[in-house]
Structures are given as structure tokens and as C-alpha cells.
Design a protein around this motif. Structure first.
Motif, short mmCIF file in Angstrom:
data_model
loop_
_atom_site.label_atom_id
_atom_site.label_comp_id
_atom_site.label_asym_id
_atom_site.label_seq_id
_atom_site.Cartn_x
_atom_site.Cartn_y
_atom_site.Cartn_z
N UNK A 33 0.76 -1.08 0.03
CA UNK A 33 0.10 -0.07 -0.07
C UNK A 33 0.88 0.95 -0.04
N UNK A 34 2.01 1.03 0.69
CA UNK A 34 2.75 2.38 0.83
C UNK A 34 3.29 2.64 -0.46
N UNK A 35 3.91 1.66 -1.19
CA UNK A 35 4.48 1.61 -2.56
C UNK A 35 3.48 2.31 -3.53
N UNK A 36 2.31 1.66 -3.49
CA UNK A 36 1.17 2.16 -4.49
C UNK A 36 1.13 3.62 -4.20
N UNK A 37 0.84 4.05 -2.86
CA UNK A 37 0.69 5.31 -2.34
C UNK A 37 1.46 6.31 -2.86
N UNK A 38 2.76 6.09 -2.87
CA UNK A 38 3.96 6.95 -3.39
C UNK A 38 3.83 6.95 -4.90
N UNK A 39 3.52 5.76 -5.45
CA UNK A 39 3.47 6.07 -6.95
C UNK A 39 2.16 6.88 -7.38
N UNK A 40 1.28 6.56 -6.85
CA UNK A 40 -0.24 7.36 -7.24
C UNK A 40 0.16 8.98 -6.81
N UNK A 41 0.73 9.31 -5.77
CA UNK A 41 1.05 10.53 -5.41
C UNK A 41 2.04 11.31 -6.38
N UNK A 42 2.85 10.44 -6.66
CA UNK A 42 4.01 11.01 -7.69
C UNK A 42 3.39 11.39 -9.15
N UNK A 43 2.25 10.58 -9.51
CA UNK A 43 1.62 10.91 -10.67
C UNK A 43 0.96 12.31 -10.70
N UNK A 44 0.58 12.74 -9.36
CA UNK A 44 -0.08 14.43 -9.24
C UNK A 44 0.94 14.98 -8.56
N UNK A 45 2.08 15.50 -8.96
CA UNK A 45 2.85 16.10 -8.16
C UNK A 45 2.43 17.65 -7.68
N UNK A 46 1.41 18.29 -8.53
CA UNK A 46 0.89 19.54 -8.04
C UNK A 46 0.23 19.35 -6.68
N UNK A 47 -0.60 18.51 -6.98
CA UNK A 47 -1.64 18.10 -5.78
C UNK A 47 -0.68 17.76 -4.53
N UNK A 48 0.03 16.85 -4.83
CA UNK A 48 1.09 16.28 -3.45
C UNK A 48 1.72 17.54 -2.85
N UNK A 49 2.42 18.25 -3.86
CA UNK A 49 3.09 19.26 -3.22
C UNK A 49 2.15 20.29 -2.47
N UNK A 50 1.15 20.71 -3.05
CA UNK A 50 0.25 21.65 -2.11
C UNK A 50 -0.27 20.86 -0.87
N UNK A 51 -0.51 19.54 -0.80
CA UNK A 51 -0.91 18.90 0.45
C UNK A 51 0.21 19.00 1.38
N UNK A 52 1.21 18.76 1.00
CA UNK A 52 2.55 18.59 1.91
C UNK A 52 2.91 19.94 2.25
N UNK A 53 2.71 20.84 1.64
CA UNK A 53 3.15 22.21 2.04
C UNK A 53 2.20 22.91 3.17
N UNK A 54 0.86 22.48 2.86
CA UNK A 54 -0.19 22.90 3.71
C UNK A 54 0.01 22.15 4.90
N UNK A 55 0.28 20.85 5.10
CA UNK A 55 0.45 20.15 6.24
C UNK A 55 1.91 20.50 7.03
N UNK A 56 2.89 20.88 6.11
CA UNK A 56 3.97 21.16 6.74
C UNK A 56 3.67 22.40 7.70
N UNK A 57 2.90 23.41 7.16
CA UNK A 57 2.44 24.68 7.88
C UNK A 57 1.72 24.49 9.18
N UNK A 58 0.88 23.63 8.90
CA UNK A 58 -0.02 23.31 10.16
C UNK A 58 0.75 22.63 11.34
N UNK A 59 1.47 21.36 10.81
CA UNK A 59 2.34 20.59 11.71
C UNK A 59 3.32 21.17 12.54
N UNK A 60 4.32 22.05 11.32
CA UNK A 60 5.37 22.94 11.98
C UNK A 60 5.01 23.87 12.91
#
Length: 826
Positions: A33-60
Motif C-alpha cells: 500500500x505504501x509503494x502504491x501510495x507513493x506512485x499514485x501521489x507521484x503522478x499528481x505532483x502539483x496536488x502532492x506538493x500543495x498538500x505537503x506544504x499545507x500540512x507542513x505549515x500546520x504541523x510545523x
């Protein structure tokens, strides 16, 4: 074999069932599941970057604020069993809290039954003359059992022995690890060195461990206080701030009751000096933290709300992503995948995003903490704020929580829908109108954003009102500083008064100096609270004439230096001695109006301070009201005693015709000429000191504004994303309406109304929540009510305006759809 097959069934099926309950199978599934999740997220780099940066702001941000909260409030003091340390003071009457007389401290130590040990200390700023030029250093005089109370031993050398606490005994000094490294270059032969204070030399007998952080963290030297002197036996000589270590399992109430009983017995034995004395026992951690507790909890609550907004924002994005993957999920279900497997895949993707966001957020938190420490130097225990194992565990727990909160709704919603419905939707122009969950998430974000914005707006308005107030004195062009001295100089008080008078006279003669004065205890406009109870001698015995008022010690030229006008009477003269019977004082207009309005004139009346050995003084003048105890407090009744030396190191105030720091060097040279063994320290313009006094308030306001604006931005991003998703679902409907003659303006208006309707309802919910939330801010506000209509209306207008802009883009995009192109796609 046939009997076995008949009894157990198909071997392949049994093998699959065995693998399903095998731990290795769970691990393999998680890895897959982890491998498939990374592959699926890599196919949508814009979405992934937006979510990661948003979470980084909140969690950081959450981790950074929690690290400050943990260091200041949650961790014990940096001493062994630090939660058993308490501060001891003696009380006199209801309003006066004082230090402890040496002899009384000794008796408390001997007679109590709940403390392992009690010690005391007092501090003074002196000149170290070991180098070429005198340097200011803070030292503490300590009583016996000092190291026993703190539970530490010197890292080098030894502690203080009993003989060094006796009058005429050998001299000794313990030095701080910082002093050893900075001043002495970490010399390994430090025990052969000495410290020179003025003209006196003291041998170094030990170096304290680097982990020892004394309650006053500017203290570098510890000297043994002499307990057998004649003056130390005087019961009204209040020197020491007490610290005690409770015995294991002893509660605070037991310690208070025990010391109260001890002091009651002393009151019966010494009724003249001890009958009215009580005991105050406070956890040392509370005194170390001070008033910063409420600010830190407020910021942590705000940043937790921000993290929740982040979670709802990401949940909405994941819902939209899951909706766009309907066909993919339908195919997986049709090929035999279980709903649990599909939900686990979506949760795994949320977990990958959360962990990535937490990792980036930790990097941001490290930088934020460095900036926080630099901006909050006066914050208690600020030097202990750091990212450590506790913060990493907290961040990991936050990431897991975020993964569950963000991924649970999309996972459940995806798994509940059937295969037939999905495949049917994939093949026809179906328009889904059930988007209540997405709108609910948007509404929650806007509601919480309004809550944060109202709090931030009230603090901003409070700051604006604070800096508009008239302090009652002129803060500009005033230089403040202190000159090193020792408490031993108070043994010859007349000489101390003469020395300070002479210093003021010499400062006034400097070029560019318009006036000079001295004030003790604190500076004007800097928050403080030193109240005393006075009685009118002419009405002695009448308890109605007892007056609780602010008490300040100033030299006669203080009012000219601070430009506080004299309204009635004349300027007071300075005291010639501490017990002068002809001592004079000034009162402010608020004092005269509240307490002396029944008298024809306050001039000539005499005031005596209760629970004080000072003689009554005559009122010779009334001055205008000034915000002496802080710009954030209205001027209250104030008594000015015209004594320039309430302690050996009063603040000197010099009014200049040019910039204050321009004469700093001239002041240093003059003091070196007058007294070469003393050092000038703590030098800064008065405006800067007043500004620094509100650093905590400013930092709290700035952070809350940042969190609120970030929350608003996330809410608007959520609104934009949800409306864009709905527009994409209704694209064919919009094209058909345009083909049938609908106006593009109507399309824009429809989508705008849909978004603003949700935002408007959320604003109302946010305002309702804010009425409860702002009660917590009431003690932090000045000149603004918690329900300030200007702030509330401004916040609502701002939210609606920004939301309208966020909704306008997808609404316009919907209106610009080409009908023929959409119909061809159909």
C-alpha cells in the motif's frame, strides 16, 4: 489425501486464509500500500506538493508552539526533583509581601517538619575589577544548605563550608559554568584563581554545573552570606528570598500549614516583630513562569485550531481527489478488491502525505524556534526551548492524528459506494448534487478562521489603543542606566544618599543634559505593581482613612526630568537620612481626589506607611497623574517618597537635548572619573525599555495574526477547491443552460451565491463562538471590549470579501464554458 481434501477443503484457499492472518502478510500489505501510495501521489505532483506544504505549515507551527509550551510550562525546573522546590516569602498584613529576615529564615529551617532544607538568597549588581576595566556582574549571597536545597554539587571543586558563613570566616565564591568559560577561558586551574569585586578579592572554591540555571539566570557568582552578624539577628531586617525543598510525598498544603504553625509560635514568642507576619509558599515553577502561562496556552489553542483547519482543508482535497478516481476505484472493486482494501489504500496515501508534511514541518519549526528565541529573550526559560525527542514524538503523534482525520472521511465515503453506481456514473453525463460534506468542511474552516481573526483583531485594536494613550510624562530623549553597588553600603545610609545626590549633580552638569534624577524599584511606564497601605496621621485610628496606593521612591528632580507638572504646592526636598522626621512626599491628583477630597487641601497632611519602620512624611505637593505602573494601566493613586536611594542601585534618568545614546559614552567617562571601581550597566533609552516591556504582548499578537491570516487563506483555498470541483461536475449542465439561452452573468451569480451562502452562515457561527472565546482574552485587552463592533464587522467584511474573490475565479470559469464543445463531448 482425498479424506484430507474432503475435510479441510481447497488447499489453495486454506493457504490464502493462513497468509491473511499471518503478520508477514500484514507487513507485506502495508509495504504494498505504501509503494502504491507513493506512485499514485507521484503522478499528481502539483496536488502532492500543495498538500505537503499545507500540512507542513500546520504541523510545523503546532510543533514549534508546543515546544515552547513544553519547555516553559510542562517540563520541571532543571534541578533534581524540581517539582519539590517552593519559594518562601513573608507577608505583613493583606497587601505587603516581603523578603525574609535572616534570623527568621534560620528559625523556619530549624522548626519545620515538612522541608528537607530551606535556604535564602539575595542579589546585587557589583563591579568585577579583575580586568582592565570594571565590568558589571550579578552575584547572589546565599545562606547555609544552599546546595542541599537545589540538589546539586559543584562540577569542579567544592561547595561552601560552615566556617565561610560565619563573621570573620574565610572568603569564598562559587562561579557559574558560563562565567568560567567566558571570563576565565575554561581554565583547568580555575580553583587557583580569584574574583575581584571592587577592592576585595575572593578565592574560587567551586564551579557549578552547566545544567544549573538559577532562578535569576543573570547570576554568575554565589557568595556565602554571614549568618552570625549582629545585623542578621535583627528581626525586621528583611533580606532573603527563601527557597525550600519539600520532603517526598509532602503536599503544598501540608507545607503551608506547617510553616504557618511555626510562624504563629514565633509570633507568640516575639509579639512586637512577628505577631502580624505570615508565610507565603508558592511552587518555584509558578514564580519562574510568571504571567506568560495564559499567553502560551492561548497561542497553543490558536495553533491547534489552525491544525484542525489544515486537516479539514486536506480532507476536502482528498474527497475531491477520490471523486475524480471513481472509475479507477470501480475497476479495482470489480476485479475483486475489498472495500477494506480500498479504504486502507486511501488512508495510506493520507499517512504518506502527513509524514512528508511532518518532516518538512519539523525543518520549518527549527527555524521558527530560532526566531522565537531571538524575539522573546525575556520569556522565562526561553533558552530551554529546543527540538528534542519529546517534540519529535509529539510531531509523530500529530502526523498520525492528521492522517486519520484527513483520510478517514474520504476512505469511508469511497468504500461505501457500490460498483454499479460507480461504473454507471463513469459512463454517462450524470450530475451529482450531493456535496454537503465538502460544503460542511468549508464552513468549518471559515467558522474557525473567523474565531481566530476576531481574537487577532481584538489584540491588534488593543495595541493601537495602548500606543495612543497619554502616559502623563515625556518618554523621548531620556537615557536610563544603573551604577553598580552593594547592599553593604546601606549600613551608612546617609553616605549612600549623598553619593547618589552627588552623581545626579554631576550628570546634570554634562553637556547636552537638561535634567537628571533617580528612581528606584522600576522605571516609569514599565509594568510593575508595588502597593503599600498608608494612613493619614491627622485621622489616625480611623480605618476609613487607610489608603492602598502605588508607592514610588524618587529624587526631587524626577518630576522635572520626566516633565510631570506640579499642580499644587511645591517640589519636595530629598531626605537627608532614612529615618528623617522631616521627610517630604508628593502625591498625584488621583490620590488627592480619592482619599483627601474631604480636606481643604492635601498640603501639610502627614502619611504613615503601615507595617513599615519609615516615619510619617509630610505632603508638600500634588502632581499630575502619570502611568507609572505601565502604559496599559490607568493612573491610580500614587505616593512619591522623595528618597533617591531605596536600594543601592537605583535607576538614573537623564533627559537629553539630542538622542539619548549620544551621551552614553560621556556618562560612562563621567562615572569612571567619579568612581573608577564602579561600572555603568543596563543602559538604554527609556522609550526602548517601555517598548521591550510589551514584547510578550507584541509577540503574542503577531503570532495570532499570522495564524489567523493563514487560517483565512486555507479556508479560501478550501472554498476555491470545493467550488472548482462542483463546477467540473456541473460542466455539462452549465453548457446545456448556456445553449438554451442562459446569461453568463446569471451563471456567475449562481455559483457566487452558492459559495457566499455557506461563508455567510459560517461567519455567523464564527461570531457566536467568538463571544465565548473572547472572554479568555478579556485580561489581555486594553481599551477594547471583547465584543467590539468595529472588530467584528471588520472581520466579517474581510472574510466575505476574500471569500468572494476565491469563489469568483471558478464561477467565471464556469460562465466561460463553450456550449458546443461541451455538447460534442456529451
Amino acid at each position: 489425501m482425498r479424506r484430507a481434501r474432503r475435510q479441510f477443503g481447497n488447499p489453495t484457499v486454506q493457504a490464502e486464509r493462513t497468509r491473511d492472518v499471518d503478520v508477514a502478510g500484514w507487513v507485506d500489505g502495508l509495504r504494498r500500500n505504501g509503494r502504491d501510495a507513493v506512485r499514485a501521489l507521484a503522478r499528481t505532483p502539483g496536488f502532492t506538493a500543495t498538500v505537503v506544504l499545507t500540512l507542513a505549515l500546520g504541523i510545523g507551527a503546532n510543533s514549534a508552539v508546543f515546544s515552547a509550551l513544553d519547555a516553559v510550562l510542562l517540563r520541571p525546573l532543571p534541578f533534581p526533583d524540581g517539582d519539590r522546590l517552593v519559594q518562601l516569602r513573608q507577608t505583613q498584613g493583606r497587601t505587603s509581601v516581603t523578603n525574609i529576615a535572616p534570623v527568621r529564615l534560620k528559625e523556619w529551617n530549624q522548626l519545620n517538619s515538612t522541608f528537607e532544607a530551606i535556604t535564602g538568597y539575595y542579589m546585587e549588581d557589583v563591579s568585577e575589577t579583575s580586568g582592565d576595566l570594571p565590568e558589571s556582574v550579578r552575584r547572589a549571597w546565599v545562606t547555609p544548605r544552599f546546595l542541599e536545597v537545589w540538589g546539586v554539587a559543584p562540577a569542579r571543586g567544592r561547595g561552601v563550608i560552615a566556617a565561610e558563613h560565619t563573621e570573620g570566616g574565610p572568603r569564598a565564591v562559587l562561579i557559574r559554568d558560563r562565567y568560567w568559560r567566558v571570563r576565565l577561558g575554561a581554565d583547568p586551574h580555575v580553583l587557583d584563581k580569584t574574583v575581584r569585586i571592587g577592592s576585595d578579592v575572593f578565592p574560587i572554591v567551586g564551579v557549578m554545573p552547566a545544567s544549573v540555571l538559577f532562578p535569576d539566570r543573570d547570576v554568575d557568582l554565589w557568595f556565602p552570606g554571614q549568618m552570625g552578624t549582629k545585623l542578621s539577628q535583627v528581626r525586621y531586617a528583611m533580606w532573603y528570598l527563601g527557597v525550600g525543598r519539600l520532603k517526598p510525598s509532602v503536599t503544598l498544603k501540608q507545607a503551608r500549614d506547617d510553616l504557618a504553625a511555626v510562624q504563629k509560635a514565633l509570633g507568640e514568642q516575639y509579639p512586637d516583630t512577628d505577631a502580624k507576619i505570615g508565610v507565603q509558599v508558592t511552587p518555584l515553577k509558578e514564580t519562574a513562569v510568571g504571567d506568560v502561562r495564559s499567553s502560551l496556552w492561548l497561542l497553543f489553542g490558536a495553533v491547534s485550531v489552525l491544525l484542525f483547519i489544515t486537516c479539514t482543508n486536506i480532507a476536502a482535497l482528498l474527497l475531491s481527489r477520490a471523486a475524480h478516481r471513481q472509475q479507477e476505484i470501480s475497476i479495482r472493486l470489480s476485479l475483486g478488491a475489498t472495500r477494506t482494501a480500498v479504504a486502507a489504500q486511501i488512508l495510506t496515501e493520507a499517512a504518506v502525505l502527513a509524514l512528508a508534511g511532518a518532516g518538512v514541518g519539523l525543518l520549518g519549526a527549527a527555524g521558527a524556534l530560532a526566531a522565537f528565541r531571538a524575539a522573546a529573550l525575556d520569556l522565562p526559560r526561553a533558552d530551554e526551548i529546543a527540538l528534542d525527542g519529546r517534540i519529535l514524538l509529539y510531531t509523530l503523534a500529530s502526523a498520525v492524528t492528521v492522517a486519520v482525520l484527513c483520510g478517514l472521511l474520504p476512505a469511508i465515503r469511497t468504500a461505501r459506494r457500490g460498483i454499479a453506481g460507480r461504473l454507471g456514473e463513469a459512463g454517462r453525463a450524470h450530475v451529482s448534487t450531493r456535496n454537503r460534506l465538502q460544503w460542511l468542511l468549508v464552513g468549518a474552516q471559515v467558522t474557525l478562521s473567523v474565531l481566530l481573526l476576531v481574537g487577532a483583531g481584538l489584540l491588534v485594536r488593543s495595541f493601537q489603543e495602548l500606543w495612543r494613550v497619554d502616559p502623563g510624562f515625556e518618554t523621548g530623549h531620556v537615557l536610563s542606566f544603573r551604577v553598580s553597588a552593594t547592599w553593604a553600603e546601606t549600613a551608612e545610609y546617609e553616605r549612600l544618599i549623598q553619593r547618589i545626590d552627588h552623581t545626579i549633580k554631576e550628570l546634570r552638569a554634562l553637556p547636552g543634559v537638561d535634567a537628571a534624577a533617580a528612581t528606584g524599584l522600576s522605571l516609569p511606564g514599565v509594568p510593575t505593581n508595588f502597593e503599600a497601605t498608608f494612613e493619614l496621621v491627622e485621622a489616625r485610628g480611623d480605618t476609613a482613612h487607610r489608603m492602598v496606593t502605588e508607592a514610588r521612591f524618587v529624587s526631587p528632580h524626577y518630576f522635572a526630568t520626566m516633565r510631570i507638572p506640579v499642580l499644587e504646592g511645591e517640589l519636595c526636598r530629598g531626605w537627608r537620612s532614612l529615618n528623617a522626621e522631616d521627610g517630604e512626599m508628593m502625591v498625584n491628583r488621583a490620590f488627592a481626589r480619592r482619599y483627601l477630597s474631604d480636606w481643604p487641601s492635601p498640603i501639610g497632611l502627614h502619611l504613615g506607611q503601615l507595617d513599615s519602620t519609615l516615619p510619617p512624611n509630610r505632603i508638600v505637593g500634588v502632581v499630575a497623574d502619570a502611568r507609572e505602573r505601565g502604559l496599559d494601566r490607568d493612573p491610580g493613586p500614587t505616593v512619591y517618597r522623595c528618597l533617591n536611594a531605596p536600594d543601592p542601585t537605583p535607576y538614573f534618568l537623564v533627559r537629553t537635548s539630542a538622542e539619548p545614546l549620544a551621551i552614553a559614552q560621556a556618562v560612562r567617562l563621567k562615572m569612571k572619573e567619579l568612581e573608577p571601581l564602579r561600572s555603568v550597566y543596563d543602559i538604554a533609552p527609556l522609550e526602548e525599555r517601555i517598548d521591550e516591556a510589551f514584547t510578550e504582548n507584541r509577540l503574542r499578537t503577531m503570532l495570532l495574526v499570522f495564524f489567523a491570516m493563514t487560517a483565512l487563506a486555507l479556508a479560501c483555498v478550501g472554498l476555491y477547491g470545493t467550488l472548482s470541483y462542483i463546477v467540473s461536475l456541473r460542466r455539462r449542465e452549465v453548457g446545456l443552460r448556456l445553449a438554451l439561452g442562459a446569461r453568463r452573468r446569471d451563471i456567475i451569480e449562481q455559483f457566487l451565491k452558492q459559495g457566499l451562502k455557506v461563508v455567510g452562515l459560517a461567519c455567523l457561527c464564527g461570531l457566536a463562538l467568538s463571544f465565548a472565546f473572547t472572554r479568555l482574552l478579556a485580561g489581555m485587552l486594553y481599551g477594547v471590549s471583547p465584543s467590539d463592533p468595529v472588530t467584528l464587522s471588520t472581520v466579517v467584511g474581510l472574510v466575505l470579501a476574500v471569500a468572494a474573490l476565491a469563489a469568483l475565479v471558478p464561477a467565471v470559469r464556469a460562465a466561460l464554458v463553450e456550449p458546443m464543445q461541451v455538447l460534442r463531448e456529451e
